[in-house]
Design a protein around this motif. Sequence first.
Motif, PDB file in Angstrom:
ATOM      1  N   TYR A 155      -1.290  54.174  34.334  1.00 19.11           N
ATOM      2  CA  TYR A 155      -0.858  52.900  33.759  1.00 19.11           C
ATOM      3  C   TYR A 155      -0.841  51.804  34.817  1.00 19.11           C
ATOM      4  O   TYR A 155      -0.549  52.043  35.998  1.00 19.11           O
ATOM      5  CB  TYR A 155       0.547  53.059  33.173  1.00 19.11           C
ATOM      6  N   GLY A 156      -1.170  50.581  34.399  1.00 13.62           N
ATOM      7  CA  GLY A 156      -1.093  49.445  35.306  1.00 13.62           C
ATOM      8  C   GLY A 156      -0.736  48.176  34.562  1.00 13.62           C
ATOM      9  O   GLY A 156      -0.875  48.090  33.336  1.00 13.62           O
ATOM     10  N   ILE A 157      -0.274  47.171  35.319  1.00 14.42           N
ATOM     11  CA  ILE A 157       0.159  45.914  34.723  1.00 14.42           C
ATOM     12  C   ILE A 157      -0.054  44.796  35.733  1.00 14.42           C
ATOM     13  O   ILE A 157       0.041  45.015  36.949  1.00 14.42           O
ATOM     14  CB  ILE A 157       1.646  45.993  34.297  1.00 14.42           C
ATOM     15  N   SER A 190      -6.176  57.181  41.372  1.00 11.52           N
ATOM     16  CA  SER A 190      -6.717  56.007  42.056  1.00 11.52           C
ATOM     17  C   SER A 190      -7.422  55.008  41.133  1.00 11.52           C
ATOM     18  O   SER A 190      -7.390  53.800  41.417  1.00 11.52           O
ATOM     19  CB  SER A 190      -7.651  56.435  43.184  1.00 11.52           C
ATOM     20  N   PRO A 191      -8.059  55.431  40.026  1.00  9.47           N
ATOM     21  CA  PRO A 191      -8.663  54.409  39.155  1.00  9.47           C
ATOM     22  C   PRO A 191      -7.655  53.393  38.615  1.00  9.47           C
ATOM     23  O   PRO A 191      -7.995  52.229  38.396  1.00  9.47           O
ATOM     24  CB  PRO A 191      -9.288  55.237  38.026  1.00  9.47           C
ATOM     25  N   ALA A 192      -6.416  53.831  38.395  1.00  7.97           N
ATOM     26  CA  ALA A 192      -5.390  52.887  37.929  1.00  7.97           C
ATOM     27  C   ALA A 192      -5.132  51.827  38.990  1.00  7.97           C
ATOM     28  O   ALA A 192      -4.934  50.645  38.687  1.00  7.97           O
ATOM     29  CB  ALA A 192      -4.108  53.632  37.577  1.00  7.97           C
ATOM     30  N   VAL A 193      -5.131  52.256  40.242  1.00 12.98           N
ATOM     31  CA  VAL A 193      -4.965  51.315  41.355  1.00 12.98           C
ATOM     32  C   VAL A 193      -6.100  50.294  41.347  1.00 12.98           C
ATOM     33  O   VAL A 193      -5.875  49.080  41.407  1.00 12.98           O
ATOM     34  CB  VAL A 193      -4.945  52.065  42.704  1.00 12.98           C
ATOM     35  N   GLN A 194      -7.321  50.806  41.279  1.00 13.21           N
ATOM     36  CA  GLN A 194      -8.481  49.925  41.366  1.00 13.21           C
ATOM     37  C   GLN A 194      -8.539  48.933  40.204  1.00 13.21           C
ATOM     38  O   GLN A 194      -8.991  47.795  40.373  1.00 13.21           O
ATOM     39  CB  GLN A 194      -9.761  50.755  41.425  1.00 13.21           C
ATOM     40  N   TRP A 225      -5.924  56.703  30.969  1.00 11.28           N
ATOM     41  CA  TRP A 225      -6.041  58.067  30.442  1.00 11.28           C
ATOM     42  C   TRP A 225      -5.956  58.066  28.920  1.00 11.28           C
ATOM     43  O   TRP A 225      -6.600  58.857  28.252  1.00 11.28           O
ATOM     44  CB  TRP A 225      -4.956  58.948  31.046  1.00 11.28           C
ATOM     45  N   LYS A 226      -5.144  57.144  28.397  1.00 12.06           N
ATOM     46  CA  LYS A 226      -4.967  57.068  26.946  1.00 12.06           C
ATOM     47  C   LYS A 226      -5.900  56.048  26.301  1.00 12.06           C
ATOM     48  O   LYS A 226      -5.815  55.802  25.102  1.00 12.06           O
ATOM     49  CB  LYS A 226      -3.510  56.705  26.629  1.00 12.06           C
ATOM     50  N   ASN A 227      -6.776  55.447  27.110  1.00 13.50           N
ATOM     51  CA  ASN A 227      -7.759  54.487  26.601  1.00 13.50           C
ATOM     52  C   ASN A 227      -7.099  53.308  25.888  1.00 13.50           C
ATOM     53  O   ASN A 227      -7.549  52.860  24.836  1.00 13.50           O
ATOM     54  CB  ASN A 227      -8.746  55.185  25.658  1.00 13.50           C
TER      55      ASN A 227
END
Length: 340
Positions: A155-157, A190-194, A225-227
């Motif tokens: 998750y990201g924001i 790491s994809p959430a970070v990017q 992950w949950k699209n």
Amino acid sequence: MSSERYSRQELFTPIGKSGQEKIVSKHVLIIGAGALGTASAEALVRAGVGTVTIIDRDYVEWSNLQRQQLYTEENAERRTPKAVAAKNRLQEVNSSVNIHAHVMDGNIEELESLITQGVDVIIDATDNFDTRLIINDLAQKHQVPWVYGACVGSYGISYTILPGETPCLSCLLDTVPMGGMTCDTVGIISPAVQMVVSYQVTEVLKLLVEDKASLRKKLVSFDLWKNQHTMIAVDKVKKADCPSCGEQATYPFLAYENQTKTAVLCGRNTVQIRPAEGMKRSLDAVAESLRPHGKVEQNPYLVSLTMDEKRLVVFQDGRAFIHGTNDISEAKTIYYRYLG
């Protein structure tokens, strides 16, 4: 420098040669040199930002290497301060950028001193809301735009805050749930970070080339992950009576009573203790005094004492990390026992 260095960026019409000239003249402050901070710093240094200032209180550990892209195994072995390791790598990436690294906690006085040195944009790359709320009040006080960002799990924001125009972080906290999870409790990929970095750096570039019309006006959140991907309009949550950005702003998080002298670090089973007043310790003297009490390791930036299941790390600016406990009282006992 090769005239080709930024050619692909200049071919992008919203930037162009004139925008690149603006980028080279600007100053970005990055608060935090963890996952978000290192990725943002590398992107901006490669983009040719004139001056990048990085501040971080921590040093490189093995668990950082999975997602904090500027660091190496040698940095983890040596416990190199993150700001120092980041600067060293970034100078190899682009020697024409002025890079300033500060190994310090970033209290109110320190942050205010940095922000008032001609900073054009602030990037939030911290791991706690105490610091974010200080950033928010300082940004409002000095009218400096900043880009909020956070990520955990998948998750990201992110949200771009313009003093005097958009809701500030204090306004958002009453309306938008920010969650209480950390990367140490639920992990992170790491994809959430990017993804967060992509949003943050793009907004920063818009600000640097002075294209405010293209700024994203909404708060963005996602779960890879949950699209899931969401854009939330938050302009109506701005409060006229907000103590941080309202008509009679008092900047409450800059008040002395709200300054944190002790802090549990982001789920790491570690307490930081910061002296009420700034000080500079002789690391050689500290190492000598600690040697009888356990295994002592030293580098130019810190001294580490390992005692059974606890570890005490002392920095030049007087701060200390007590690893192996989340109990502030216990941490203070260890601090005073060995440092007086």
